[in-house]
Design a protein around this motif. Structure first.
Motif, PDB file in Angstrom:
ATOM      1  N   MET B   1       0.842  -1.201   0.000  1.00 32.53           N
ATOM      2  CA  MET B   1       0.000   0.000   0.000  1.00 32.53           C
ATOM      3  C   MET B   1       0.880   1.254   0.000  1.00 32.53           C
ATOM      4  O   MET B   1       1.821   1.350   0.774  1.00 32.53           O
ATOM      5  CB  MET B   1      -0.863  -0.022   1.271  1.00 32.53           C
ATOM      6  N   LEU B   2       0.583   2.151  -0.901  1.00 31.90           N
ATOM      7  CA  LEU B   2       1.324   3.410  -0.974  1.00 31.90           C
ATOM      8  C   LEU B   2       0.410   4.535  -0.493  1.00 31.90           C
ATOM      9  O   LEU B   2      -0.711   4.685  -0.972  1.00 31.90           O
ATOM     10  CB  LEU B   2       1.761   3.685  -2.417  1.00 31.90           C
ATOM     11  N   GLU B   3       0.938   5.294   0.458  1.00 28.89           N
ATOM     12  CA  GLU B   3       0.110   6.337   1.054  1.00 28.89           C
ATOM     13  C   GLU B   3       0.774   7.703   0.906  1.00 28.89           C
ATOM     14  O   GLU B   3       1.940   7.871   1.281  1.00 28.89           O
ATOM     15  CB  GLU B   3      -0.073   6.002   2.538  1.00 28.89           C
ATOM     16  N   LEU B   4       0.064   8.656   0.364  1.00 31.28           N
ATOM     17  CA  LEU B   4       0.554  10.025   0.274  1.00 31.28           C
ATOM     18  C   LEU B   4      -0.234  10.855   1.275  1.00 31.28           C
ATOM     19  O   LEU B   4      -1.466  10.829   1.279  1.00 31.28           O
ATOM     20  CB  LEU B   4       0.343  10.596  -1.132  1.00 31.28           C
ATOM     21  N   ARG B   5       0.495  11.558   2.164  1.00 27.90           N
ATOM     22  CA  ARG B   5      -0.186  12.390   3.162  1.00 27.90           C
ATOM     23  C   ARG B   5       0.195  13.845   2.963  1.00 27.90           C
ATOM     24  O   ARG B   5       1.338  14.219   3.190  1.00 27.90           O
ATOM     25  CB  ARG B   5       0.217  11.952   4.575  1.00 27.90           C
ATOM     26  N   SER B   6      -0.748  14.635   2.520  1.00 32.77           N
ATOM     27  CA  SER B   6      -0.565  16.083   2.327  1.00 32.77           C
ATOM     28  C   SER B   6       0.740  16.413   1.612  1.00 32.77           C
ATOM     29  O   SER B   6       1.531  17.218   2.072  1.00 32.77           O
ATOM     30  CB  SER B   6      -0.580  16.818   3.669  1.00 32.77           C
ATOM     31  N   VAL B   7       0.963  15.755   0.494  1.00 31.50           N
ATOM     32  CA  VAL B   7       2.211  15.938  -0.237  1.00 31.50           C
ATOM     33  C   VAL B   7       2.144  17.183  -1.123  1.00 31.50           C
ATOM     34  O   VAL B   7       1.192  17.366  -1.884  1.00 31.50           O
ATOM     35  CB  VAL B   7       2.527  14.691  -1.091  1.00 31.50           C
ATOM     36  N   SER B   8       3.138  18.051  -0.984  1.00 31.77           N
ATOM     37  CA  SER B   8       3.245  19.232  -1.837  1.00 31.77           C
ATOM     38  C   SER B   8       4.650  19.318  -2.389  1.00 31.77           C
ATOM     39  O   SER B   8       5.597  18.827  -1.781  1.00 31.77           O
ATOM     40  CB  SER B   8       2.944  20.507  -1.043  1.00 31.77           C
ATOM     41  N   LYS B   9       4.762  19.934  -3.543  1.00 38.30           N
ATOM     42  CA  LYS B   9       6.082  20.104  -4.153  1.00 38.30           C
ATOM     43  C   LYS B   9       6.168  21.497  -4.764  1.00 38.30           C
ATOM     44  O   LYS B   9       5.342  21.879  -5.601  1.00 38.30           O
ATOM     45  CB  LYS B   9       6.287  19.043  -5.237  1.00 38.30           C
ATOM     46  N   LYS B  10       7.186  22.237  -4.316  1.00 42.95           N
ATOM     47  CA  LYS B  10       7.381  23.587  -4.831  1.00 42.95           C
ATOM     48  C   LYS B  10       8.672  23.606  -5.631  1.00 42.95           C
ATOM     49  O   LYS B  10       9.691  23.070  -5.182  1.00 42.95           O
ATOM     50  CB  LYS B  10       7.488  24.553  -3.657  1.00 42.95           C
ATOM     51  N   VAL B  11       8.612  24.158  -6.838  1.00 38.43           N
ATOM     52  CA  VAL B  11       9.811  24.306  -7.655  1.00 38.43           C
ATOM     53  C   VAL B  11       9.935  25.788  -7.967  1.00 38.43           C
ATOM     54  O   VAL B  11       9.054  26.360  -8.604  1.00 38.43           O
ATOM     55  CB  VAL B  11       9.733  23.488  -8.959  1.00 38.43           C
ATOM     56  N   GLY B  12      11.025  26.410  -7.479  1.00 40.94           N
ATOM     57  CA  GLY B  12      11.130  27.866  -7.611  1.00 40.94           C
ATOM     58  C   GLY B  12       9.981  28.512  -6.875  1.00 40.94           C
ATOM     59  O   GLY B  12       9.772  28.245  -5.691  1.00 40.94           O
ATOM     60  N   ARG B  13       9.195  29.292  -7.586  1.00 45.59           N
ATOM     61  CA  ARG B  13       8.057  29.942  -6.947  1.00 45.59           C
ATOM     62  C   ARG B  13       6.753  29.192  -7.177  1.00 45.59           C
ATOM     63  O   ARG B  13       5.711  29.579  -6.694  1.00 45.59           O
ATOM     64  CB  ARG B  13       7.877  31.350  -7.525  1.00 45.59           C
ATOM     65  N   ASP B  14       6.829  28.135  -8.015  1.00 42.17           N
ATOM     66  CA  ASP B  14       5.586  27.460  -8.413  1.00 42.17           C
ATOM     67  C   ASP B  14       5.328  26.204  -7.608  1.00 42.17           C
ATOM     68  O   ASP B  14       6.239  25.395  -7.389  1.00 42.17           O
ATOM     69  CB  ASP B  14       5.660  27.070  -9.897  1.00 42.17           C
ATOM     70  N   TRP B  15       4.085  26.044  -7.193  1.00 42.80           N
ATOM     71  CA  TRP B  15       3.674  24.802  -6.555  1.00 42.80           C
ATOM     72  C   TRP B  15       3.271  23.829  -7.661  1.00 42.80           C
ATOM     73  O   TRP B  15       2.253  24.025  -8.307  1.00 42.80           O
ATOM     74  CB  TRP B  15       2.503  25.051  -5.609  1.00 42.80           C
ATOM     75  N   HIS B  16       4.080  22.788  -7.891  1.00 44.90           N
ATOM     76  CA  HIS B  16       3.754  21.806  -8.932  1.00 44.90           C
ATOM     77  C   HIS B  16       2.724  20.802  -8.432  1.00 44.90           C
ATOM     78  O   HIS B  16       1.942  20.272  -9.200  1.00 44.90           O
ATOM     79  CB  HIS B  16       5.015  21.074  -9.388  1.00 44.90           C
ATOM     80  N   ILE B  17       2.785  20.516  -7.121  1.00 45.78           N
ATOM     81  CA  ILE B  17       1.816  19.605  -6.493  1.00 45.78           C
ATOM     82  C   ILE B  17       1.298  20.274  -5.232  1.00 45.78           C
ATOM     83  O   ILE B  17       2.076  20.799  -4.436  1.00 45.78           O
ATOM     84  CB  ILE B  17       2.495  18.252  -6.145  1.00 45.78           C
ATOM     85  N   LYS B  18      -0.021  20.289  -5.104  1.00 44.63           N
ATOM     86  CA  LYS B  18      -0.625  21.016  -3.987  1.00 44.63           C
ATOM     87  C   LYS B  18      -1.400  20.080  -3.064  1.00 44.63           C
ATOM     88  O   LYS B  18      -2.474  19.619  -3.420  1.00 44.63           O
ATOM     89  CB  LYS B  18      -1.573  22.099  -4.525  1.00 44.63           C
ATOM     90  N   ASP B  19      -0.833  19.790  -1.916  1.00 46.34           N
ATOM     91  CA  ASP B  19      -1.530  19.103  -0.829  1.00 46.34           C
ATOM     92  C   ASP B  19      -2.303  17.859  -1.286  1.00 46.34           C
ATOM     93  O   ASP B  19      -3.514  17.780  -1.140  1.00 46.34           O
ATOM     94  CB  ASP B  19      -2.485  20.107  -0.151  1.00 46.34           C
ATOM     95  N   VAL B  20      -1.564  16.908  -1.833  1.00 46.09           N
ATOM     96  CA  VAL B  20      -2.213  15.690  -2.330  1.00 46.09           C
ATOM     97  C   VAL B  20      -2.170  14.587  -1.268  1.00 46.09           C
ATOM     98  O   VAL B  20      -1.108  14.264  -0.742  1.00 46.09           O
ATOM     99  CB  VAL B  20      -1.527  15.191  -3.624  1.00 46.09           C
ATOM    100  N   SER B  21      -3.336  14.035  -0.954  1.00 45.17           N
ATOM    101  CA  SER B  21      -3.424  12.880  -0.061  1.00 45.17           C
ATOM    102  C   SER B  21      -4.161  11.780  -0.805  1.00 45.17           C
ATOM    103  O   SER B  21      -5.259  12.006  -1.303  1.00 45.17           O
ATOM    104  CB  SER B  21      -4.205  13.230   1.208  1.00 45.17           C
ATOM    105  N   MET B  22      -3.558  10.617  -0.917  1.00 44.14           N
ATOM    106  CA  MET B  22      -4.260   9.498  -1.534  1.00 44.14           C
ATOM    107  C   MET B  22      -3.623   8.182  -1.100  1.00 44.14           C
ATOM    108  O   MET B  22      -2.440   8.120  -0.781  1.00 44.14           O
ATOM    109  CB  MET B  22      -4.298   9.632  -3.070  1.00 44.14           C
ATOM    110  N   THR B  23      -4.442   7.133  -1.087  1.00 45.45           N
ATOM    111  CA  THR B  23      -3.962   5.813  -0.709  1.00 45.45           C
ATOM    112  C   THR B  23      -4.151   4.866  -1.884  1.00 45.45           C
ATOM    113  O   THR B  23      -5.251   4.742  -2.415  1.00 45.45           O
ATOM    114  CB  THR B  23      -4.751   5.284   0.508  1.00 45.45           C
ATOM    115  N   LEU B  24      -3.051   4.240  -2.316  1.00 46.89           N
ATOM    116  CA  LEU B  24      -3.103   3.315  -3.443  1.00 46.89           C
ATOM    117  C   LEU B  24      -2.945   1.895  -2.907  1.00 46.89           C
ATOM    118  O   LEU B  24      -1.925   1.561  -2.304  1.00 46.89           O
ATOM    119  CB  LEU B  24      -1.989   3.622  -4.449  1.00 46.89           C
ATOM    120  N   GLU B  25      -3.973   1.080  -3.115  1.00 53.28           N
ATOM    121  CA  GLU B  25      -3.976  -0.280  -2.564  1.00 53.28           C
ATOM    122  C   GLU B  25      -3.114  -1.210  -3.398  1.00 53.28           C
ATOM    123  O   GLU B  25      -2.946  -1.008  -4.602  1.00 53.28           O
ATOM    124  CB  GLU B  25      -5.414  -0.824  -2.554  1.00 53.28           C
TER     125      GLU B  25
END
Lengths: 357, 360
Positions: B1-25
């Protein structure tokens, strides 16, 4: 604009082609009308790029001639043919503005300045790029850049033909719609002879008046989208056009009866095709399922709900047959299968048998 | 099981990923659906451990894997731009991860043959990748990822460079392979049709946000908001801004009866959504909304017709069964099937989906 005649054209990449199999493009005899919209459709390796290169002048055919408005251009260089080409990836100058990019092909051909100004302005309007006309191309999105590429091809009114080589492959689905619609609009307004190469049936069918379907170096059918859908001349056309494609079922045919394994299917016409490979072709759109006991016995393999319809894959005498169900239709209990009789096509050695022919 | 908890990614000034939470069974197929630059590849790189999130946690079977070297993670990834070992044969390319993992010879032989058969590569096993077409090279890369027995398999638009028909065949085959391996599959695509064909679960992405994550068919049938509905529709969903006023919807100068199923809605502004196949030039058997339209273009595929229409400045598409020839520029009425309308509120949230009891 010009008509394009392909006169007993054939090409082999080998120095001394012996048999048919040595030809990447098998002999082709056809005339494309002035102002027509044509598509060359087929999988990779089918010869469509070879044919396109012969038309554009990048390749001299091993056999036959190519004529623009009757004039033999077989040995003319690409730049002497007065053809515009649009490729898969945008070919534009990043440091130039949209306006400069569109003007460039005209400046190169010494079109008078006031004429250039007018044509470029018209093209910017047609492409809906007025608000970006004086922006550098560098900052634009992929589809805007491809629009400019299309515009650079279309801005020259005097070309013999415009060739498009997979122009929408790199474009997102949502933008494809817009660009395709735009291209059709432009064809209607400007009346260029257009040849569009693609492996994508939707692009080919929606763009072209006539679609040229190619398979293993051979043109297997030239027809309108309706003809390709209703009467595929070759089992390959039936398979390639449609999603899923036509069901092709090996069978034995005796008069008005087709035998598939243990079962018999009545045909609307009689055939005498003894001694050859025979198949039935029926599109998933014309296969229905019901609980009616008189239908063909089948076993359901899978049902895929893809929103607009369901694809049912069912086993009939060891052959997988695809059927389409409408959005709210369910698979009946103990289903049997029925083919719409008037929609059954009969194939002999992969070629359509036309009744009365 | 892969779990993402409030994952965000900022590159320079840009947020490429914004607060992603998901569970992959385990054993699941997860589609990332969204246009180019919506964050699909960024999200996959975070899942793979190729990039480190700016904030948030990524857990594999309960263990935090942020910062763990990629080599220590059992991950396979296939990009749109295929990558193969140019000096090795196709056979060795496919076999290489199993050789590294020390799998026995007989198993390697069997699995390479199976994968090659599936990917239609059997005739090319002794060639090197440079002597293959682009499609064959991509299939080699796919075959290698599938035989690796990875815990997590990430496929980034793996079919985008392949021929249409081959894509269609692989879309049928891939889910079977997915089901057999038991790995977690993540599959990025820009095409709604591809998501529907692959099934599983779908996460719709827009500008780095996951707008919805649910069973694929449920996301299609009940998109949580307008953005998701638009992402998950090809051709695009037709949208009409309306104001509800008593028993009528008002759109500019047009008025329609509010269908009974929607009569409970408050009087305010809404966006009505209708998929193209629920718009027609012929009135449906049930209730409909009639719009005065002008034909802007028609596209006929031989079995279906796409009629592009303009109505009071709004572009719409009717997708009709069969061949319908109408003149460009003609003025004619078109009908939205009132039994199949989506309704979104002023903020774009789903208020009503057809075939439901009305609570979004």
């Amino acid at each position: 604009m010009a008509s394009i005649t392909l006169d007993k054209l054939a090409h082999s990449y080998l120095p001394n082609p012996q048999s048919d199999a040595d030809f990447a493009l098998k002999e082709l005899d056809y005339k494309w009308e002035d102002g027509g919209a044509y598509a060359l459709l087929g999988p990779s390796g089918c010869g469509k790029t070879t044919l396109l290169n012969i038309i554009s002048g990048l390749l001299v055919p091993s056999k036959g001639h190519i004529r623009f408005d009757g004039q033999d251009v077989t040995h003319l260089q690409p730049e002497e043919r007065n053809i515009a080409q649009v490729f898969q990836f945008p070919v534009i100058y990043d440091t130039m503005t949209v306006r400069q990019n569109l003007a460039f092909p005209l400046i190169n051909r010494h079109v008078p300045q006031d004429e250039i100004t007018k044509r470029v302005k018209d093209m910017i309007d047609v492409l809906d790029l007025s608000d970006k006309a004086d922006r550098k191309a560098r900052g634009l999105t992929a589809d805007e850049k491809q629009k400019i590429s299309l515009g650079r091809g279309l801005v020259r009114y005097d070309v013999n033909a415009i060739l498009f080589d997979e122009p929408l492959t790199v474009i997102d689905p949502h933008m494809k719609w817009q660009l395709r619609t735009k291209l059709k609009d432009l064809h209607r307004q400007l009346g260029h002879t257009m040849i569009y190469v693609t492996h994508d049936q939707t692009e080919a069918l929606t763009f072209a008046d006539k679609v040229v379907v190619m398979y293993e170096g051979e043109v297997v059918q030239i027809g309108t989208p309706e003809e390709l859908f209703n009467e595929p001349a070759h089992t390959f056309v039936g398979y390639f056009i449609g999603s899923p494609g036509m069901n092709v079922i090996p069978c034995e045919i005796d008069g008005k009866t087709a035998r598939v394994g243990d079962i018999q299917i009545e045909l609307s016409d009689g055939y005498s095709l003894a001694g050859s490979k025979t198949e039935l072709g029926i599109r998933p759109e014309f296969v229905s399922l019901s609980s009616d006991k008189s239908g063909l016995p089948v076993r359901i393999e899978t049902v895929e709900n893809i929103g607009r319809f369901k694809i049912v894959r069912a086993n009939l005498q060891g052959h997988t047959i695809n059927a389409l169900l409408k959005e709210n239709e369910e698979v009946p209990v103990d289903p049997t299968m029925t083919f719409e009789p008037s929609r059954i096509n009969v194939y002999q050695n992969s070629h359509l048998v036309r009744v009365g022919a | 099981m892969l779990e993402l908890r409030s994952v965000s990614k900022k590159v320079g000034r840009d947020w490429h990923i914004k607060d992603v939470s998901m569970t992959l069974e385990k054993g699941s197929v997860n589609i990332l659906l969204g246009p180019t630059l919506s964050g699909k590849t960024s999200l996959m790189r975070l899942m793979a451990g190729l990039d480190r999130p700016t904030s948030g946690e990524i857990l594999m079977n309960g263990t935090d894997v942020v910062g763990m070297p990629v080599q220590k993670r059992n991950v396979a990834m296939v990009y749109q731009q295929f990558i193969n070992y140019p000096a090795m044969t196709v056979y060795e390319n496919i076999a290489s991860p199993m050789r590294v993992a020390g799998v026995d010879k007989a198993t390697i032989e069997r699995r390479v043959r199976e994968a090659a058969d599936l990917m239609k590569l059997t005739p090319y096993l002794e060639r090197t990748p440079l002597n293959l077409s682009g499609g064959q090279q991509q299939r080699t890369a796919l075959a290698r990822a599938l035989v690796k027995d990875a815990e997590l398999v990430l496929l980034d638009e793996p079919l985008a460079n392949l021929d249409y028909k081959l894509r269609e065949e692989l879309r049928v085959e891939l889910p079977k392979i997915f089901a057999e391996t038991g790995a977690i599959f993540v599959y990025a695509t820009t095409e709604p049709q591809e998501a529907l064909l692959l099934g599983g679960k779908t996460a719709t992405l827009n500008e780095g946000l996951v707008t919805q994550f649910d069973d694929t068919i449920d996301v299609y049938n009940r998109p949580s908001d307008l953005l998701t509905a638009q992402t998950f529709s090809d051709p695009p969903m037709n949208v009409l801004p309306v104001r509800k006023s008593g028993a009528e919807f008002v759109f500019n100068t047009s008025r329609f009866d509010v269908p009974a199923s929607l009569s409970g809605l408050r009087d305010e502004e809404y966006t009505i959504g209708a998929r193209p196949h629920h718009m027609s030039l012929q009135p449906p058997t049930g209730k409909s909304m009639k719009l005065d339209c002008k034909v802007s273009t028609t596209e006929i595929t031989g079995s279906e017709s796409f009629i592009h229409l303009q109505s009071e400045g709004i572009h719409m598409v009717a997708l009709m069964h069969g061949v319908h020839r109408v003149g460009i520029g003609d003025s004619l009425p078109a009908y939205l099937d009132a039994d199949n309308l989506f309704v979104f509120d002023r903020n774009g949230s789903l208020v009503f989906a057809p075939g439901s009891n009305g609570h979004g």
